[in-house]
Design a protein around this motif. Structure first.
Motif, short mmCIF file in Angstrom:
data_model
loop_
_atom_site.label_atom_id
_atom_site.label_comp_id
_atom_site.label_asym_id
_atom_site.label_seq_id
_atom_site.Cartn_x
_atom_site.Cartn_y
_atom_site.Cartn_z
N MET A 36 0.84 -1.19 0.00
CA MET A 36 0.00 0.00 0.00
C MET A 36 0.88 1.25 0.00
SD MET A 36 -2.89 -1.42 -0.12
CE MET A 36 -4.32 -0.62 0.53
N GLU A 37 0.39 2.27 -0.68
CA GLU A 37 1.07 3.56 -0.73
C GLU A 37 0.14 4.60 -0.12
OE1 GLU A 37 2.29 4.36 -4.75
OE2 GLU A 37 2.96 2.32 -5.04
N THR A 38 0.73 5.61 0.54
CA THR A 38 -0.07 6.66 1.16
C THR A 38 -0.20 7.84 0.21
OG1 THR A 38 0.68 5.97 3.35
CG2 THR A 38 -0.27 8.18 3.16
N TYR A 39 -1.44 8.25 -0.01
CA TYR A 39 -1.75 9.39 -0.86
C TYR A 39 -2.38 10.47 -0.01
CZ TYR A 39 -0.96 6.10 -4.60
OH TYR A 39 -0.37 5.18 -5.43
N CYS A 40 -2.03 11.72 -0.28
CA CYS A 40 -2.64 12.86 0.39
C CYS A 40 -3.81 13.32 -0.48
CB CYS A 40 -1.64 13.99 0.57
SG CYS A 40 -2.38 15.44 1.36
N VAL A 41 -5.00 13.32 0.07
CA VAL A 41 -6.21 13.68 -0.64
C VAL A 41 -6.72 14.99 -0.05
CG1 VAL A 41 -8.57 12.97 -1.18
CG2 VAL A 41 -6.75 11.25 -0.99
N THR A 42 -6.89 16.00 -0.89
CA THR A 42 -7.45 17.28 -0.46
C THR A 42 -8.79 17.46 -1.14
OG1 THR A 42 -5.23 18.21 -0.24
CG2 THR A 42 -7.06 19.77 -0.30
N ILE A 43 -9.83 17.60 -0.33
CA ILE A 43 -11.19 17.76 -0.84
C ILE A 43 -11.63 19.19 -0.54
CG2 ILE A 43 -13.60 17.05 -0.59
CD1 ILE A 43 -12.53 14.28 0.22
N ASP A 44 -12.07 19.90 -1.58
CA ASP A 44 -12.62 21.24 -1.41
C ASP A 44 -14.02 21.23 -1.99
OD1 ASP A 44 -13.28 23.88 -1.13
OD2 ASP A 44 -11.41 24.65 -1.97
N ASP A 45 -15.02 21.26 -1.12
CA ASP A 45 -16.41 21.24 -1.55
C ASP A 45 -17.10 22.56 -1.22
OD1 ASP A 45 -16.63 21.07 1.18
OD2 ASP A 45 -17.79 19.23 1.22
N GLY A 46 -16.33 23.64 -1.25
CA GLY A 46 -16.88 24.95 -0.99
C GLY A 46 -16.80 25.37 0.47
N ARG A 47 -16.42 24.47 1.35
CA ARG A 47 -16.28 24.80 2.77
C ARG A 47 -14.82 25.00 3.14
NH1 ARG A 47 -18.39 20.17 6.03
NH2 ARG A 47 -17.32 19.00 4.44
N GLY A 48 -13.95 25.00 2.15
CA GLY A 48 -12.52 25.10 2.42
C GLY A 48 -11.88 23.74 2.30
N PRO A 49 -10.59 23.69 1.99
CA PRO A 49 -9.92 22.40 1.79
C PRO A 49 -9.84 21.58 3.08
CG PRO A 49 -8.41 24.25 1.46
CD PRO A 49 -9.73 24.82 1.78
N GLN A 50 -10.06 20.28 2.91
CA GLN A 50 -9.94 19.32 4.00
C GLN A 50 -8.97 18.25 3.53
OE1 GLN A 50 -13.97 18.00 4.51
NE2 GLN A 50 -14.71 20.09 4.44
N LYS A 51 -7.96 17.93 4.34
CA LYS A 51 -6.94 16.96 3.93
C LYS A 51 -7.09 15.65 4.66
CE LYS A 51 -3.61 20.34 2.48
NZ LYS A 51 -2.23 20.57 2.22
N TYR A 52 -6.84 14.57 3.91
CA TYR A 52 -6.92 13.21 4.45
C TYR A 52 -5.78 12.39 3.86
CZ TYR A 52 -11.71 14.84 5.08
OH TYR A 52 -12.80 15.58 5.41
N ASP A 53 -5.34 11.40 4.59
CA ASP A 53 -4.40 10.41 4.06
C ASP A 53 -5.20 9.17 3.71
OD1 ASP A 53 -1.73 11.25 6.32
OD2 ASP A 53 -2.12 11.97 4.30
N MET A 54 -4.83 8.53 2.62
CA MET A 54 -5.52 7.33 2.19
C MET A 54 -4.49 6.34 1.67
SD MET A 54 -8.67 7.26 -0.46
CE MET A 54 -9.91 6.03 -0.26
N GLU A 55 -4.61 5.10 2.05
CA GLU A 55 -3.69 4.07 1.59
C GLU A 55 -4.35 3.24 0.49
OE1 GLU A 55 -2.40 1.88 5.02
OE2 GLU A 55 -0.77 3.27 5.36
N LEU A 56 -3.66 3.16 -0.65
CA LEU A 56 -4.12 2.40 -1.81
C LEU A 56 -2.91 1.75 -2.46
CD1 LEU A 56 -6.58 5.10 -3.08
CD2 LEU A 56 -7.25 2.80 -2.39
N PRO A 57 -3.13 0.70 -3.26
CA PRO A 57 -2.00 -0.02 -3.84
C PRO A 57 -1.31 0.68 -5.01
CG PRO A 57 -4.06 -1.09 -4.41
CD PRO A 57 -4.39 0.00 -3.45
N SER A 58 -1.97 1.64 -5.68
CA SER A 58 -1.35 2.26 -6.86
C SER A 58 -2.04 3.57 -7.22
CB SER A 58 -1.45 1.31 -8.06
OG SER A 58 -2.81 1.17 -8.45
N VAL A 59 -1.41 4.32 -8.12
CA VAL A 59 -2.02 5.56 -8.62
C VAL A 59 -3.32 5.23 -9.35
CG1 VAL A 59 -1.73 7.52 -10.19
CG2 VAL A 59 0.19 6.76 -8.79
#
Length: 114
Positions: A36-59
């Motif tokens: 698994m690789e760790t990806y930084c996910v930034t979600i901006d749904d109009g309330r400002g950016p929110q950051k999360y880490d997510m582990e997945l096997p590939s791009v």
């Protein structure tokens, strides 16, 4: 990759949050699983950016999963999407940007009649 094992978007909670966006599995979860690789996910749904880490096997897996998540967010938050008019999810790995998903709502000058 089973979709049901990834997200649980409740009908009353259309937005992503720490309780909704979580890794598919942890490193070393199964003896024959892909690393698994760790990806930084930034979600901006109009309330400002929110950051999360997510582990997945590939791009490729990250592209697939985040596209599903983005679709679920829009489907479950239609009113919020139209109010914000511009949502995006950006994904990076080790500080290097990989891809951006973006959806914009544009309302034209007046109603369109069929």
């Amino acid at each position: 990759m089973a979709r049901s094992s990834v997200m649980a978007f409740g009908a009353q909670t259309p937005r992503c949050g720490p309780g909704h966006l979580r890794p598919l599995a942890t490193k070393g979860h199964a003896p024959h699983s892909a690393p698994m690789e760790t990806y930084c996910v930034t979600i901006d749904d109009g309330r400002g950016p929110q950051k999360y880490d997510m582990e997945l096997p590939s791009v490729g897996a990250a592209r697939e999963e985040l596209t599903r998540i983005f679709g679920d967010m829009i489907s479950n938050g239609v009113a919020d999407f139209w109010a914000a008019r511009d949502w995006r999810i950006s994904v990076s790995k080790a500080g290097m940007p990989l891809f951006v998903l973006r959806a914009a709502a544009l309302e034209l000058s007046g109603p369109i009649e069929a």
